[in-house]
Design an enzyme around this catalytic site. Structure first.
Site, PDB file in Angstrom:
ATOM      1  N   TRP A  10      54.054  69.656 112.039  1.00  0.00           N
ATOM      2  CA  TRP A  10      55.428  70.101 112.354  1.00  0.00           C
ATOM      3  C   TRP A  10      55.461  71.518 112.890  1.00  0.00           C
ATOM      4  O   TRP A  10      56.497  71.973 113.353  1.00  0.00           O
ATOM      5  CB  TRP A  10      56.304  70.014 111.098  1.00  0.00           C
ATOM      6  CG  TRP A  10      56.517  68.628 110.567  1.00  0.00           C
ATOM      7  CD1 TRP A  10      56.349  67.451 111.251  1.00  0.00           C
ATOM      8  CD2 TRP A  10      56.939  68.258 109.243  1.00  0.00           C
ATOM      9  NE1 TRP A  10      56.641  66.385 110.436  1.00  0.00           N
ATOM     10  CE2 TRP A  10      57.005  66.857 109.202  1.00  0.00           C
ATOM     11  CE3 TRP A  10      57.265  68.983 108.098  1.00  0.00           C
ATOM     12  CZ2 TRP A  10      57.397  66.151 108.054  1.00  0.00           C
ATOM     13  CZ3 TRP A  10      57.645  68.306 106.951  1.00  0.00           C
ATOM     14  CH2 TRP A  10      57.707  66.902 106.935  1.00  0.00           C
ATOM     15  N   LYS A  11      54.347  72.232 112.737  1.00  0.00           N
ATOM     16  CA  LYS A  11      54.315  73.649 113.117  1.00  0.00           C
ATOM     17  C   LYS A  11      55.463  74.374 112.407  1.00  0.00           C
ATOM     18  O   LYS A  11      55.831  73.979 111.298  1.00  0.00           O
ATOM     19  CB  LYS A  11      54.353  73.785 114.641  1.00  0.00           C
ATOM     20  CG  LYS A  11      53.267  72.918 115.307  1.00  0.00           C
ATOM     21  CD  LYS A  11      53.046  73.180 116.753  1.00  0.00           C
ATOM     22  CE  LYS A  11      51.958  72.238 117.262  1.00  0.00           C
ATOM     23  NZ  LYS A  11      51.592  72.489 118.651  1.00  0.00           N
ATOM     24  N   GLU A 167      41.835  69.090 120.407  1.00  0.00           N
ATOM     25  CA  GLU A 167      43.118  69.431 121.005  1.00  0.00           C
ATOM     26  C   GLU A 167      42.887  70.372 122.187  1.00  0.00           C
ATOM     27  O   GLU A 167      42.753  71.595 122.005  1.00  0.00           O
ATOM     28  CB  GLU A 167      44.023  70.135 119.984  1.00  0.00           C
ATOM     29  CG  GLU A 167      44.308  69.307 118.744  1.00  0.00           C
ATOM     30  CD  GLU A 167      45.637  69.704 118.086  1.00  0.00           C
ATOM     31  OE1 GLU A 167      46.497  68.818 117.959  1.00  0.00           O
ATOM     32  OE2 GLU A 167      45.817  70.879 117.725  1.00  0.00           O
ATOM     33  N   SER A 212      50.269  66.677 123.365  1.00  0.00           N
ATOM     34  CA  SER A 212      51.296  65.908 124.075  1.00  0.00           C
ATOM     35  C   SER A 212      51.126  64.395 123.918  1.00  0.00           C
ATOM     36  O   SER A 212      51.390  63.625 124.839  1.00  0.00           O
ATOM     37  CB  SER A 212      51.355  66.288 125.562  1.00  0.00           C
ATOM     38  OG  SER A 212      51.696  67.656 125.692  1.00  0.00           O
ATOM     39  N   GLY A 233      52.212  66.921 117.509  1.00  0.00           N
ATOM     40  CA  GLY A 233      53.131  68.040 117.347  1.00  0.00           C
ATOM     41  C   GLY A 233      54.562  67.594 117.568  1.00  0.00           C
ATOM     42  O   GLY A 233      55.195  66.993 116.695  1.00  0.00           O
ATOM     43  N   GLY A 234      55.074  67.858 118.760  1.00  0.00           N
ATOM     44  CA  GLY A 234      56.490  67.603 119.073  1.00  0.00           C
ATOM     45  C   GLY A 234      56.983  66.225 118.662  1.00  0.00           C
ATOM     46  O   GLY A 234      58.064  66.094 118.067  1.00  0.00           O
TER      47      GLY A 234
END
Ligand code: 13P
Length: 251
Positions: A10-11, A167, A212, A233-234
């Protein structure tokens, strides 16, 4: 066979309310996830909430960084024992954002790997090249060095107790994904590099792809023989997208 792992990072995003909603959504869809192990790596301040919400569910959780120290005068840091106390199974170490913005060297990352293992956590070791390094043709040199540093410090057997996430820095948060072929090529290189130290460890080690990854590209990436899951991530901030990636790993 290596069980795929789909882990969210989630950063520094979310609030107590948004994470509650997100995890309600993830838990509700877990019945569709047949093959992958699913985990989320939360900002540390939310770990108490995350533990309460996920305890007894099929979703594992973890932290995003760990101190090299066990305790003491290290303001702002989180010890491995603290992450373990909140039920963390995993901890991300050496993320490119930590390497870039916090100056984490290969040596520090290797020390964090040990700190995680001492606390009984499974380190998710992030490695990857920048765009400049890729364009200079030194991708293998860079990821090879990043792996070798951990093997030199911890030994290959301890490396085998973790998970690796490849990554490519140029693919993180940019919407530019490595093609399945590009990713597979580096994953195979990484496995080969580890096999030089121990074929058994290399065979059993999960190597995730991150950068991504989304519901549209996950299936093709996950179909590659050396890609054993994803670090997301996002797309991990939306329950439907995260679950779509996790179900794309269904055998
Ligand atoms: P994105 O999926 O947002 O590109 O982030 C990848 C990542 O850095 C996961 O650790």
């Amino acid at each position: 066979m290596r069980q795929p792992l789909v882990a969210g990072n989630w950063k520094m995003n979310g609030s107590r309310a948004s994470i509650r909603e997100l995890l309600d959504g993830v838990k509700a869809g877990m019945g569709e996830v047949k093959t992958a192990e699913v985990a989320v790596c939360s900002p540390h301040i939310f770990l108490c909430d995350v533990q309460q919400q996920l305890d007894g569910s099929a979703v594992a959780w973890g932290g995003q960084d760990i101190s090299v120290h066990e305790s003491g005068a290290y303001t702002g840091e989180t010890a491995g024992s603290m992450l373990a106390e909140f039920g963390c199974k995993y901890v991300i170490i050496g993320h490119s954002e930590r390497r870039t913005y916090h100056g984490e060297t290969d040596q520090v990352v290797a020390e964090k790997f040990v700190a995680a293992r001492k606390a009984g956590l499974v380190p998710i070791l992030c490695i990857g090249e920048t765009l400049e390094e890729r364009e200079s043709g030194i991708t293998e040199e860079v990821v090879g060095r990043q792996i070798d540093a951990v093997i030199a410090h911890c030994g290959v057997e301890m490396l085998g107790e973790g998970v690796i996430a490849y990554e490519p820095v140029w693919a993180i948060g940019t919407g530019k994904t490595a093609s399945p072929e590009q990713a597979q090529e580096v994953h195979a290189f990484i496995r080969g590099r580890i096999a030089a130290a121990s074929a058994t460890v290399a065979e059993g080690l999960r190597i995730l792809y991150g950068g991504s990854m989304n519901p549209g590209n996950a299936a093709q990436l996950l179909a590659q023989s050396d890609i054993d899951g994803g670090l997301i991530g996002g797309a991990s901030l939306k329950a439907a997208d995260f679950l779509a990636i996790a179900t794309a790993a269904n055998a």
